[in-house]
Enzyme design. Structure first.
Site, PDB file in Angstrom:
ATOM      1  N   LYS A   1       7.717   6.765  -9.909  1.00 45.92           N
ATOM      2  CA  LYS A   1       6.580   6.599 -10.811  1.00 45.92           C
ATOM      3  C   LYS A   1       7.101   6.362 -12.225  1.00 45.92           C
ATOM      4  CE  LYS A   1       3.746   7.920  -7.452  1.00 45.92           C
ATOM      5  NZ  LYS A   1       2.713   7.057  -6.843  1.00 45.92           N
TER       6      LYS A   1
ATOM      7  N   HIS B   1       4.051   1.496   4.920  1.00 46.72           N
ATOM      8  CA  HIS B   1       2.964   2.063   4.123  1.00 46.72           C
ATOM      9  C   HIS B   1       1.639   1.544   4.660  1.00 46.72           C
ATOM     10  CE1 HIS B   1       0.430   3.238   0.745  1.00 46.72           C
ATOM     11  NE2 HIS B   1       1.396   4.071   0.407  1.00 46.72           N
TER      12      HIS B   1
END
Length: 475
Positions: free
Chosen positions: A175, A294
């Protein structure tokens, strides 16, 4: 009668519309071992009988159309049609039913999840006679399963490649997910891996944007992997997202990862599509790459209780199409996930033979006939206080994927990774000693804090963080 309207048997063609139940409702049908079985949750429109709705589903997802056609006489409909063989009301729900449909195997192309879904969840979901329709489960017969390669490697082969046993694997999504330069991104990866994580991860929407082109990211991440491996003596990896606008570009990115010698790549299998995913899975097996999956976009498809496709079906489809990891919710984090439902599809991902168990949402017994298993990935809003519950719920064959729960540590990425690793090792040791993680989890974490200042700092900053909302998708 003219030849144009004459059937094979020489019987005249009778045009017109007839009830679906006259052809597709077969309550006495005994399902075959080779049938694909489906359980649909139906909500018929007012005035539409459940039997007619169930038969419409069977018809529209197999050989039927809205009217009789003369070419019906040129084939054997009894051999190829879907059959609605049972309809049960859903307890506690008004005007909802579970329709069970059996499809003959010859309706489907071998080794193609794309073709299977095109038939079973195609136009029928827009059928006007139905207010809502949801595919709750599929039984994939061994005869069809054997036409798929499945995961490139599977759980045991991955453990052997990594030389890591007896505990869940630890990961972290870098992140902020968008905006970092490639060099700063690689630095974040290095700090997490040297701190004790097994993997770091590209976020699902990191592909090749102006602020960080894919090749630059791959190079700096590979440098971080090799440097952290040299320092720790452990095999490390980063899920390099190979998802791209074309299959050719996707495979080019996977080939670059292979040339760099990194162990794993990643794909967004729903937005990328099953054809692309299966192609990448074949490439990964042929070239020794692990494949992380994902599930971006899944909640658009699976979150509504009465319409769409349940995630257990998407999980089965992924095991067939191919992937070594797939995100599967956390139960305890920020994302939707009922415990029993989650454990049901986690077993469908990992185990070889899973018995029917309606208490966990499993409508059919599933035999995978030795198709490799898939690591479920617990990811989304988790931190060190969740570690006992995650270890107890998911067991060893899982990946516990942090993000803010690593990078949000007040001392930085590496101490955040240390806190994750120490809390995991403490929970695994306590479990192996016979302690009850569900009951003693907080105590176990507090004890570990005494000899890990990194864990102590993490526990202090996240001690009040909870995600307590009602679950939408329940049994």
């Amino acid at each position: 009668m003219s030849p144009q309207t004459e059937t094979k048997a020489g019987v005249g063609f009778k045009a017109g519309v007839k009830d679906y139940r006259l052809t597709y409702y077969t309550p006495d049908y005994e399902t075959k071992d080779t049938d694909i079985l489906a359980a649909f949750r139906m909500t018929p429109q007012p005035g539409v009988p459940a039997e007619e709705a169930g038969n419409a589903v069977a018809a529209e997802s197999s050989t039927g159309t809205w009217t009789t056609v003369w070419t019906d006489g040129l084939t054997n409909l009894d051999r190829y049609k879907g059959r609605c063989y049972d309809i049960d009301p859903v307890p506690g729900e008004e005007n909802q039913y579970i329709a069970y449909v059996a499809y003959p195997l010859d309706l489907f192309e071998e080794g193609s999840v794309t073709n299977m879904f095109t038939s079973i969840v195609g136009n029928v979901f827009g059928f006007k006679a139905l207010r809502a329709l949801r595919l709750e489960d599929l039984r994939i017969p061994p005869a069809y399963t054997k036409t798929f390669q499945g995961p490139p490697h599977g759980i045991q082969v991955e453990r052997d490649k990594l030389n890591k046993y007896g505990r869940p694997l630890l990961g972290c999504t870098i992140k902020p997910k968008l905006g970092l330069s490639a060099k700063n991104y690689g630095r974040a990866v290095y700090e997490c891996l040297r701190g004790g994580l097994d993997f770091t991860k590209d976020d699902e929407n990191v592909n090749s944007q102006p602020f960080m082109r894919w090749r630059d990211r791959f190079l700096f991440v590979a440098e971080a992997i090799y440097k952290s491996q040299a320092e720790t003596g452990e095999i490390k990896g980063h899920y390099l997202n190979a998802t791209a606008g074309t299959c050719e570009e996707m495979l080019k990115r996977a080939a670059c990862a292979r040339e760099l010698g990194v162990p794993i790549v990643m794909h967004d299998y729903l937005t990328g599509g099953f054809t692309a995913n299966t192609s990448l899975a074949f490439y990964c097996r042929d070239n020794g790459l692990l494949l992380h999956i994902h599930r971006a976009m899944h909640a658009v498809i699976d979150r509504q209780k009465n319409h769409g496709i349940h995630f257990r079906v998407l999980a089965k489809a992924l095991r067939m199409s191919g992937g070594d990891h797939i995100h599967a919710g956390t139960v305890v984090g920020k994302l939707e996930g009922d415990r029993q439902v989650t454990l049901g599809f986690v077993d469908l991902l990992r185990d070889d033979y899973i018995e029917k168990d309606r208490s966990r949402g499993i409508y059919f017994t599933q035999d995978w006939v030795s198709l490799p298993g898939v690591f479920p990935v617990a990811s989304g809003g988790i931190h060190v206080w969740h570690m006992p519950a995650l270890t107890e719920i998911f067991g060893d064959d899982s990946v516990l994927q942090f993000g803010g729960g690593t990078l949000g540590h007040p001392w930085g990425n590496a101490p955040g990774a240390v806190a994750n690793r120490v809390s995991l090792e403490a929970c695994v040791q306590a479990r192996n000693e016979g302690r009850d993680l569900a009951r003693e989890g907080n105590e176990i974490i507090r004890e570990a804090c005494k000899w890990s200042p990194e864990l102590s700092a993490a526990c202090e900053i996240w001690k009040e963080i909870k995600f307590e909302f009602d679950i939408i998708d329940t049994l």
